[in-house]
Design a protein around this motif. Sequence first.
Motif, PDB file in Angstrom:
ATOM      1  N   ASP A  82      -1.105   3.461   6.239  1.00  0.00           N
ATOM      2  CA  ASP A  82      -0.320   3.291   5.101  1.00  0.00           C
ATOM      3  C   ASP A  82      -0.226   4.579   4.112  1.00  0.00           C
ATOM      4  OD1 ASP A  82       0.209   0.830   6.127  1.00  0.00           O
ATOM      5  OD2 ASP A  82      -1.237  -0.045   4.889  1.00  0.00           O
TER       6      ASP A  82
ATOM      7  N   ASN B 196       0.962  -1.227   0.142  1.00  0.00           N
ATOM      8  CA  ASN B 196      -0.166  -0.120   0.027  1.00  0.00           C
ATOM      9  C   ASN B 196       0.802   1.187   0.151  1.00  0.00           C
ATOM     10  OD1 ASN B 196      -2.207  -1.893   0.373  1.00  0.00           O
ATOM     11  ND2 ASN B 196      -2.368  -1.436   2.334  1.00  0.00           N
TER      12      ASN B 196
ATOM     13  N   TYR C 274      -7.351 -13.395   8.474  1.00  0.00           N
ATOM     14  CA  TYR C 274      -6.376 -13.838   7.730  1.00  0.00           C
ATOM     15  C   TYR C 274      -6.430 -15.326   7.315  1.00  0.00           C
ATOM     16  CZ  TYR C 274      -4.499  -9.189   9.379  1.00  0.00           C
ATOM     17  OH  TYR C 274      -4.093  -8.107   9.659  1.00  0.00           O
TER      18      TYR C 274
ATOM     19  N   ARG D  60      -3.033 -16.784   6.422  1.00  0.00           N
ATOM     20  CA  ARG D  60      -1.794 -16.479   5.863  1.00  0.00           C
ATOM     21  C   ARG D  60      -0.682 -17.414   6.751  1.00  0.00           C
ATOM     22  NH1 ARG D  60      -1.452  -9.985   7.600  1.00  0.00           N
ATOM     23  NH2 ARG D  60       0.320 -10.078   6.299  1.00  0.00           N
TER      24      ARG D  60
ATOM     25  N   ASP E  64      -7.824  -0.890   0.177  1.00  0.00           N
ATOM     26  CA  ASP E  64      -6.860  -0.640   0.982  1.00  0.00           C
ATOM     27  C   ASP E  64      -5.848   0.616   0.441  1.00  0.00           C
ATOM     28  OD1 ASP E  64      -8.081  -2.654   2.445  1.00  0.00           O
ATOM     29  OD2 ASP E  64      -6.158  -3.589   2.867  1.00  0.00           O
TER      30      ASP E  64
ATOM     31  N   ARG F  13      -0.818  -5.698  14.694  1.00  0.00           N
ATOM     32  CA  ARG F  13      -1.644  -6.721  14.331  1.00  0.00           C
ATOM     33  C   ARG F  13      -1.795  -7.602  15.392  1.00  0.00           C
ATOM     34  NH1 ARG F  13      -2.176  -2.853  11.917  1.00  0.00           N
ATOM     35  NH2 ARG F  13      -2.142  -2.497   9.627  1.00  0.00           N
TER      36      ARG F  13
HETATM   37  O1  KDG Z   1      -2.536  -1.483   6.862  1.00  0.00           O
HETATM   38  C1  KDG Z   1      -3.338  -2.142   6.160  1.00  0.00           C
HETATM   39  C2  KDG Z   1      -2.935  -3.515   5.920  1.00  0.00           C
HETATM   40  O2  KDG Z   1      -2.868  -3.897   7.118  1.00  0.00           O
HETATM   41  C3  KDG Z   1      -3.854  -4.221   4.967  1.00  0.00           C
HETATM   42  O3  KDG Z   1      -3.767  -3.599   3.826  1.00  0.00           O
HETATM   43  C4  KDG Z   1      -3.382  -5.549   4.980  1.00  0.00           C
HETATM   44  O4  KDG Z   1      -0.952  -6.294   5.532  1.00  0.00           O
HETATM   45  C5  KDG Z   1      -2.310  -6.182   5.765  1.00  0.00           C
HETATM   46  C6  KDG Z   1      -2.801  -6.692   6.994  1.00  0.00           C
HETATM   47  O5  KDG Z   1      -1.795  -7.450   7.537  1.00  0.00           O
HETATM   48  O6  KDG Z   1      -3.572  -6.428   7.870  1.00  0.00           O
END
Ligand code: KDG
Length: 327
Positions: free
Chosen positions: A263, A43, A109, A111, A305, A173
């Motif tokens: 971002d 981003n 997520y 991931r 985003d 996060r």
């Molecule tokens: O800051 C925005 C991002 O957090 C989002 O685009 C996705 O990378 C990401 C995440 O881990 O949440």
Amino acid sequence: MSSLRETDVVTIGESMVLLQPMNEGPLAYAPMFTRSIAGAESNVSIGLSRLGFKVRWISRLGADPFGDVILSTLAGEGIDVSQAVRDTQYPTAVYFKEFKGYGDPNVYYYRKGSAVSQLTPAHVESSWLQGAKHLHVTGITPALGPETADTIRELMVQARKNGMTISFDPNLRRKLWSEEEARETLLSLIPLCDIFLPGIEEAEFLVGERTEDQYGAHFLELGAKAVILKLGEHGSIGYAGNRAVKARPYPVTRIIDTVGAGDAFAAGFLSGFLENGDLEQGDNLLRALTRANFMGSLATQYKGDWEGLPKRDELLRLLSGGKEVTR
Ligand code: KDG
């Protein structure tokens, strides 16, 4: 080693395919989705590229169609993706948003075990930083895999050795790691950066409740050369040397999607920093903060985003109060 083009900013991180429900409400009742891509570092890359900077984005992606989508989107935005590696064993990550009609969107997520989660310091190539002036990293990548924090640390150390400047957005996060691990790792990376970009809630998470000025002083003491505190609807405040500068917020009449606003803020701030240099001189800090606040507020007015990030001429026109000829 073949020579890479001169680059203003290098960044490294995970981008995912983003699936957004077409309707508001619980994800469990969402039958249709739009597909985009997202990732804090990509981003920021898009934001800077649209403002005319040369950006190199480093990552790992699965050798799968979702990896293709991410690469072609970023290449289409003019970003150098030549150092992104395709991994035949581990997949590209995916994430979903859920719009409940109130508050920030929820994110889910997928991931774990992604290609980026396998990143180790042994993967770091000297070509990644070649010809580059600035490195931007976030606190998301360190949360992704057993050795991703060490990889980011190694890259920051190398960037320092190369005489590059470094920005670090903690991008906390909570869904990705424990609070203890997050706090310890994020705090340990601050001494390696020049520009630290926490939100006020992240600052509180890291060092407990304090005043804005105390946060600024504390993070400067840890080794950052500039501390940029994001205050959400109250704008932002920057600390560099003996300076403390507050920049007013841009009022937003309808917030559509807050994801990516930080971002956009980072891209706006870095663009000001890269254009004007030393944040302790003249009104450089205020100019960078003003642009950052504006970019952040603009980003909240679009679903997605990064889709709302402006090109340079649009940004300059909007910032100077100019109207768009729409028909
Ligand atoms: O800051 C925005 C991002 O957090 C989002 O685009 C996705 O990378 C990401 C995440 O881990 O949440």
